[in-house]
Enzyme design. Structure first.
Site, PDB file in Angstrom:
ATOM      1  N   SER A 267       1.666  -5.116   0.923  1.00  0.00           N
ATOM      2  CA  SER A 267       2.205  -5.486   2.227  1.00  0.00           C
ATOM      3  C   SER A 267       3.347  -6.499   2.107  1.00  0.00           C
ATOM      4  CB  SER A 267       1.069  -6.034   3.084  1.00  0.00           C
ATOM      5  OG  SER A 267       1.378  -5.835   4.416  1.00  0.00           O
ATOM      6  N   LYS A 271       6.657  -6.309  -0.433  1.00  0.00           N
ATOM      7  CA  LYS A 271       8.089  -6.541  -0.227  1.00  0.00           C
ATOM      8  C   LYS A 271       8.574  -7.512  -1.315  1.00  0.00           C
ATOM      9  CE  LYS A 271       7.103  -6.846   4.821  1.00  0.00           C
ATOM     10  NZ  LYS A 271       6.851  -5.571   5.370  1.00  0.00           N
ATOM     11  N   TRP A 358       2.092   1.869  10.911  1.00  0.00           N
ATOM     12  CA  TRP A 358       2.997   0.717  11.092  1.00  0.00           C
ATOM     13  C   TRP A 358       3.985   0.607   9.926  1.00  0.00           C
ATOM     14  CZ3 TRP A 358       4.641  -2.314  14.741  1.00  0.00           C
ATOM     15  CH2 TRP A 358       5.017  -3.641  14.515  1.00  0.00           C
ATOM     16  N   HIS A 408      -4.568  -0.087   6.140  1.00  0.00           N
ATOM     17  CA  HIS A 408      -3.622  -0.972   5.470  1.00  0.00           C
ATOM     18  C   HIS A 408      -4.397  -1.917   4.546  1.00  0.00           C
ATOM     19  CE1 HIS A 408      -0.018  -3.386   5.139  1.00  0.00           C
ATOM     20  NE2 HIS A 408      -0.684  -4.468   5.481  1.00  0.00           N
TER      21      HIS A 408
HETATM   22  C1  GCU Z   1       2.493  -7.460   9.371  1.00  0.00           C
HETATM   23  C2  GCU Z   1       3.972  -7.169   9.207  1.00  0.00           C
HETATM   24  C3  GCU Z   1       4.244  -6.257   8.012  1.00  0.00           C
HETATM   25  C4  GCU Z   1       3.574  -6.818   6.778  1.00  0.00           C
HETATM   26  C5  GCU Z   1       2.107  -7.061   7.061  1.00  0.00           C
HETATM   27  C6  GCU Z   1       1.301  -7.693   5.948  1.00  0.00           C
HETATM   28  O1  GCU Z   1       1.815  -6.324   9.785  1.00  0.00           O
HETATM   29  O2  GCU Z   1       4.432  -6.610  10.397  1.00  0.00           O
HETATM   30  O3  GCU Z   1       5.630  -6.122   7.794  1.00  0.00           O
HETATM   31  O4  GCU Z   1       3.755  -5.955   5.693  1.00  0.00           O
HETATM   32  O5  GCU Z   1       1.971  -7.925   8.164  1.00  0.00           O
HETATM   33  O6  GCU Z   1       1.818  -8.421   5.137  1.00  0.00           O
HETATM   34  O7  GCU Z   1       0.075  -7.475   5.963  1.00  0.00           O
END
Ligand code: GCU
Length: 430
Positions: A267, A271, A358, A408
């Site tokens: 997540s 990134k 998402w 997720h």
């Molecule tokens: C939120 C955010 C995402 C990210 C995520 C996470 O949902 O919108 O961009 O990847 O958190 O880090 O769990």
């Protein structure tokens, strides 16, 4: 007032992390038929419109150009200045996890800045390697090192962190109940039994994850925010930088083979892992787990989270200039497939989850697929098909992709694929 704002921000974070009712968010598209047409920049076309046809052209000009573009428009520039460090081994247990592993805890002190908290690295190395140095997964965790295992010897993080239910994190501090809280995300038994080491650290040691977090993190001493510098780095940049500092330490530790380091992140840490892998070629393999918008997913494909949503919910993650693309991803000089292409020719794995719309699984797949021409320059086969695979059907060679059932998260299934991939593609095996 400030506190109220801050509280609402934290609540928002929690809501986003838990992702309830994502499909009800106004202005967010979850309808495949409603995805507007888009066209992607060609990673092999220079700004002067010249096609790149060779590895030399890619490595000498186009790759550095794209890397700069990501720094200037998306993540901000990583400072060149090095911080002096001192490594302090806090503890070693030669018989951890029922005698299967050595557990070492090392603090990285930023010696010129005693006010900064150290980066606490937790390292497990397997004992079944017959004397050879194991490859090592390097990744940041969300709730302190003690969240990755119930191993009672892990030092409890004392840093600020997001509150978590059932007394796990109370008033932004980890409690004893947080031990093993995210062990499902770190299947140490599996990883170690396959002969891999794991190095992890709490991402909040580098920068606590909230808009004011930089004030007590690395950015308080290294390129802090200033007016009129839209390409200053922010939290994602700092976390990525921290992964490289973990590698610096591992280079000094003879118990692992740092030439076979694998960047892993889930997540927002996915990134960061991608940005770390793009900038630091010492990462031999890069793994992106459900990294979504601002990670592996294409920005121009309007599905799930958007740049605007990302910048609004997490104003401290990306550089200020990224905001100017909130409603016009098509104006960005790059798209995320070009970030993925920066890993070439190193092996890259992108993973999604079916219930994680998402993060736009199809946008993640397409992005991985679009790196194929860059890998082809090196004679490597990437994804090799436009057809998105079904659930639990990993596809691709040097670039690989899967989508699994469920939410997720980063789960054992994901790790099983990563390990198999690493077995095949680590520097020594390819
Ligand atoms: C939120 C955010 C995402 C990210 C995520 C996470 O949902 O919108 O961009 O990847 O958190 O880090 O769990």
């Amino acid at each position: 007032m400030v506190t109220r704002l801050f509280r609402s921000f934290l609540l928002l974070c929690l809501l986003l992390v838990c992702r309830p009712g994502m499909s009800q968010q106004p202005g967010i598209n979850y309808d495949e038929a409603a995805v507007p047409a888009y066209s992607l920049p060609d990673p092999l076309l220079t700004p002067a419109g010249k096609p790149v046809r060779s590895v030399t052209g890619w490595e000498r000009e186009q790759r550095p150009h794209l890397l700069r573009q990501f720094a200037e428009h998306v993540y901000g520039k990583t400072p060149d200045r090095k911080l002096n460090v001192r490594y302090e081994v806090r503890s070693v247990d030669a018989n951890a996890l029922n005698g299967t592993a050595v557990r070492k805890q090392v603090a990285v002190f930023w010696t010129d800045y005693p006010q900064l908290p150290p980066l606490e690295i937790l390292l497990y190395t397997p004992k079944n390697t017959g004397g050879s140095r194991p490859p090592v997964f390097v990744g940041l965790n969300y709730f302190g090192n003690q969240c990755v295992s119930t191993d009672p010897g892990i030092l409890l993080s004392t840093r600020w962190m997001m509150n978590a239910g059932d007394g796990v994190v109370v008033d932004h501090r980890a409690t004893e109940a947080s031990r093993g809280f995210q062990a499902r995300r770190w299947p140490l038994d599996l990883i170690l039994s396959k002969g891999y080491a794991v190095a992890t650290a709490y991402y909040g040691d580098l920068e606590p994850d909230h808009p004011e977090g930089w004030k007590t993190g690395i950015r308080s001493v290294l390129d802090p925010p200033v007016e009129g510098a839209p390409d200053r780095w922010k939290a994602i940049g700092v976390w990525a930088w921290g992964m490289s500092r973990m590698l610096d330490y591992l280079e000094t530790d003879p118990s692992v083979d740092v030439g076979r380091a694998i960047a892993v992140g889930h997540s927002r840490q996915g990134k960061a892992a991608l940005w770390a892998g793009a900038q630091d070629p010492r990462f031999d393999i890069v793994l992106s787990n459900d990294s979504g918008e601002g990670g592996a997913a294409l920005s121009r494909r309007i599905f799930g989270e958007t740049i605007e949503k990302l910048n609004t919910s997490f104003p401290h993650w990306f550089c200020d200039r990224y905001r100017s693309y909130n409603n016009r991803p098509e104006a960005l000089p790059v798209d995320q497939h070009e970030l993925l292409a920066l890993m070439a020719p190193r092996p890259l794995y992108v993973a999604s989850a079916r219930e994680d719309q998402w993060a736009d699984p199809k946008g993640e797949f397409t992005s991985a697929r679009k790196t194929d021409p860059v890998y082809a320059l090196y004679g490597k086969k990437g994804i090799g098909t436009d057809q998105m695979p079904g659930l639990h059907q990993p596809t691709g060679e040097t670039v690989r992709y899967h989508i699994r059932e469920g939410k997720h998260d980063i789960l054992r299934y994901d790790w099983e694929q990563y390990i198999e991939f690493a077995d095949r593609h680590l520097r020594t095996n390819r």
